[in-house]
Design a protein around this motif. Structure first.
Motif, PDB file in Angstrom:
ATOM      1  N   THR A 171      -1.758   1.064  -2.170  1.00  0.00           N
ATOM      2  CA  THR A 171      -2.497   2.101  -2.901  1.00  0.00           C
ATOM      3  C   THR A 171      -1.558   2.806  -3.887  1.00  0.00           C
TER       4      THR A 171
ATOM      5  N   LEU B  73      -7.343  -1.869  -6.894  1.00  0.00           N
ATOM      6  CA  LEU B  73      -6.316  -0.827  -6.877  1.00  0.00           C
ATOM      7  C   LEU B  73      -5.138  -1.119  -7.801  1.00  0.00           C
TER       8      LEU B  73
ATOM      9  N   ALA C  76      -8.082   4.587  -3.218  1.00  0.00           N
ATOM     10  CA  ALA C  76      -6.917   5.025  -3.997  1.00  0.00           C
ATOM     11  C   ALA C  76      -6.572   6.480  -3.696  1.00  0.00           C
TER      12      ALA C  76
END
Ligand SMILES: [Co+2]
Ligand SMILES: [Co+2]
Lengths: 475, 475
Positions: free
Chosen positions: A181, A210, B248
């Motif tokens: 992330t 991501l 995220a």
């Protein structure tokens, strides 16, 4: 001066991720002069599954591809992906084979060697990294990123420090499943930067949506090289679009300085090329966020689905997806990447399909539990080990230490057919298909897999199998 | 408490961007209880092209859809996209029609009104924003983002201040073309935050591959609501995947607090739904970075390509793409969004196809040059104006000031067929197809456009035309 550098992946990971590694050398060469003019930090163009696909499907000489690319790309470093002591094959090789393979790769044109190990066992990386340095080339040590109870930032920082101590020139953070992330990437890059002096290079598949953000935050934390792919072979199972990242950073302190219109021209070329390979497109190659929940990489899910379908067992899919994390835990949480993804996925499928966990155990899992792939990041489930291998000895040394020199033996085995050390190494990687390839080359009967004509494109858009797929065999 | 809120677009912009706005109400309702349970800040579910598509193609009553959704989504605000004084039609409406439309939208279930004007002419927004506030609903004033020599951050900040002064509750930054880069977004959000006290809501199409990063940097600069779309209708011409943005931000100070598995379930549902509409999939809906070079939005490019193909003039495509920025300059750099995208695109095509610039001028361009769409952001090319409209008067007042009340007249025109004020407003939006729809409803002969059977999916994957496309007519 550009502050962020780009490695473009279109010649390797782009087509490996989207069209089962099938791009032919003839489709690469016409655009090389433009690719060479962009100013990429490197072009990833060799290794990974391309060697296998060349020999198995395209019936090309992978070494010949490398030489042609080297000639066509005089100004851009060529990068390869190397699986440490496994080289480009699926077993551990002896150190003399590793040294020869690296030297020959360097001789034929590789400048940057990205070296990784599926277990993140540094002992499996040492010899190849030493060989890269001995050849005077760029050694990029790789941290394979994953998530698990035993994987955290200090763990990865320790790995990076180990890679730095081995003399690596750069550190790659390889996020093969799209699990990294953005804010974790920031912290990870920041900590590795603090612990080593090496430039950091990020590789993050766009599978989960991501990767663009992950690159951006990595760059803000000090990563200076990012992996992207020209648009025609980007996104989803592949990587963030090169143009997007160039545009995102343009006009900032991170400006790559690369020309968007030139990259767009290259992308337009590859868009046409991609159409030729329509039969290898997969319905599973788009953005797929399920990995964020079950930690099972997209490529594993699609391969599993195909394999279970063939066995008429697609209704076991959910059960297998739930079993994968359990098998991974039993095996001490290896990152899931070639070959551990196959090892874990196949065993999980067997555990479900046979109706009893570890009733049938694959040879690979047996070897794994004997320590033959290296040290697991976490603890092995000793009950499972007992069931699987009984009282067989468990190795704690570096697996390749069990191997004596092999090169002369391999040379002997393939004498007559091999015209060069490169040929011997092709045979070493793939004893069966490599030998067949050499025989057919001698006989002048090498026939590339036929591409279906464009007109047939509407008839069949089903997914095909990648060279790195795994087979579920009940035995 | 979640620090970042999410508006999910699957019921409006998602299918508008990817399957030509064709999703039927019957495919929305079964998943509404799950959508309602997620905790979205709002669900965009009405307005934009959905009203048109309901009447024209699906032969549904758009008001009935709204009421059904309102009932099925008791806990989540329903958001609509409203084109200011143009409402959901393609002309300026009188103020009494605007007030009635907003009131009826509120009465039937809309909670959040995102109001924009293609010219960013605040005078075109005032009446609808006042009407939203009078109805006791949430008014979201919109800055339509674009790039040009006259568009810079102070310009957009002035617009946002004007919207705040009108009483807007939030400010939307609408990046319809995917032109907003992450670091520009950061600065833009930061400056608008400094100039107003209002929460900022970002809307950025993923067309160019920038939107995920743009949202992320906007959030870091203080934006608190972002637009995303559940994975099955996300990415490319649509929007960043909801799951990706939730993942995220998870575990950071911006954590949305939403449940990934629940959103994944919803996405799995819509994945199946999407298959039913395969005939409306477009080959142009993927990531397309060309807009970053020529500033022509992806939707315009694909529509143009289709139209030129029909005219047998596809080889003029490059010339038209080069002409578009010139026409836009002549017209004082309007943002390219409905209806200015059509106005500029069609005129550019005519300029190329007729062989002489402005030899043929569309009625829309004539009206535009008379000021009937509002004030252009930049200077109009007076030579072009002279050629196009000669000595016709140029309006400098708010265009709708030229219109007297219309509602009673419209009521009279459609008397007998209209059973409610909602029916009158449907007729007002689309005099021809609205009337036909009311007639067929009366006759019980409303027939929805037939969906092709799934079996035909392999036969024809060609692109279809969206409801907001533009026609190039030579006249
Ligand atoms: Co990769
Ligand atoms: Co939109």
């Amino acid at each position: 001066m550009a502050k962020v550098h780009i490695t473009d992946l279109v010649l390797r990971d782009g087509h490996q991720s989207l069209i089962a590694t099938r791009m032919q050398t003839a489709d690469m060469l016409p655009i090389c002069s433009k690719l060479d003019a962009v100013g990429f930090w490197s072009l990833e163009a060799w290794g990974g599954a391309t060697f296998d696909a060349c020999v198995r499907f395209l019936r090309e000489d992978p070494w010949e591809r490398l030489r042609k690319l080297r000639k066509a790309l005089p100004n851009t470093p060529i990068q390869m992906l190397l699986r440490g002591q496994n080289l480009l094959g699926y077993r551990n090789y002896s150190d003399d084979v590793v040294r020869a393979f690296v030297q020959k790769s360097a001789d034929n044109g590789v400048d940057v060697f990205r070296v990784f190990d599926a277990m993140n066992d540094l002992r499996n990386l040492r010899v190849s990294i030493e060989a890269v340095k001995a050849a005077g080339k760029h050694a990029e040590g790789t941290v394979s990123y994953t998530t698990s109870p035993v994987h955290n930032i200090p763990h990865f920082v320790e790995l990076a420090k180990g890679l730095a101590e081995m003399g690596c020139d750069t550190i790659a953070i390889k996020d093969m499943a799209g699990l990294l992330t953005p804010y974790t990437a920031f912290e990870l890059v920041h900590e590795i930067r603090a612990a080593t002096d090496l430039p950091i290079h990020t590789h993050s598949h766009a599978t989960s949506g991501l990767a663009h953000m992950t690159h951006l935050k990595a760059v803000e934390a000090g990563a200076t090289i990012i992996d992207t792919c020209v648009g025609a072979f980007a996104e989803g199972a592949s990587h963030p679009t090169t143009q997007s990242m160039v545009a995102a950073l343009a006009g900032t302190e991170y400006d790559t300085g690369l020309s968007l219109p030139l990259i767009e021209e290259i992308s337009a070329y590859f868009k046409e090329v991609r159409k030729k390979y329509w039969q290898f497109e997969s319905a599973f190659a788009g953005t797929d966020t399920r990995v964020l929940i079950n930690q099972v990489p997209g490529g594993m899910i699609s391969n599993l689905a195909n394999q279970l379908k063939e066995q008429g067992a697609l209704d076991s899919m959910d059960a297998v997806l739930e079993e994968i994390p359990r098998v991974r835990e039993d095996l001490g949480y290896p990152p899931l990447v070639t070959p551990t993804s196959q090892i874990v996925g196949t065993q999980a499928a067997l555990n479900v399909l046979t109706g009893a966990r570890y009733k049938s155990v694959t040879n690979e899992v047996k070897l794994y539990l004997q320590g033959r792939y290296g040290q697991a990041p976490g603890h092995i489930n000793e009950e499972v080990r007992k069931i699987a291998i009984g009282d067989l000895e468990v190795t704690t040394c570096r697996p390749a230490d069990l191997l004596g020199d092999e090169l002369d033996k391999l040379r002997g085995e393939i004498e007559g057919l091999a015209k060069s050390d490169e040929d011997v190494l092709t045979y070493a990687m793939f004893p069966e298909i490599g030998k067949t390839w050499l025989q057919e080359r001698a006989a002048g009967s090498l026939k590339p897999e036929q591409l279906l004509p464009p007109a047939a494109a509407q008839q069949d858009n089903g997914p095909r199998y990648a060279a790195d797929e795994f087979k579920i065999t009940l035995h």
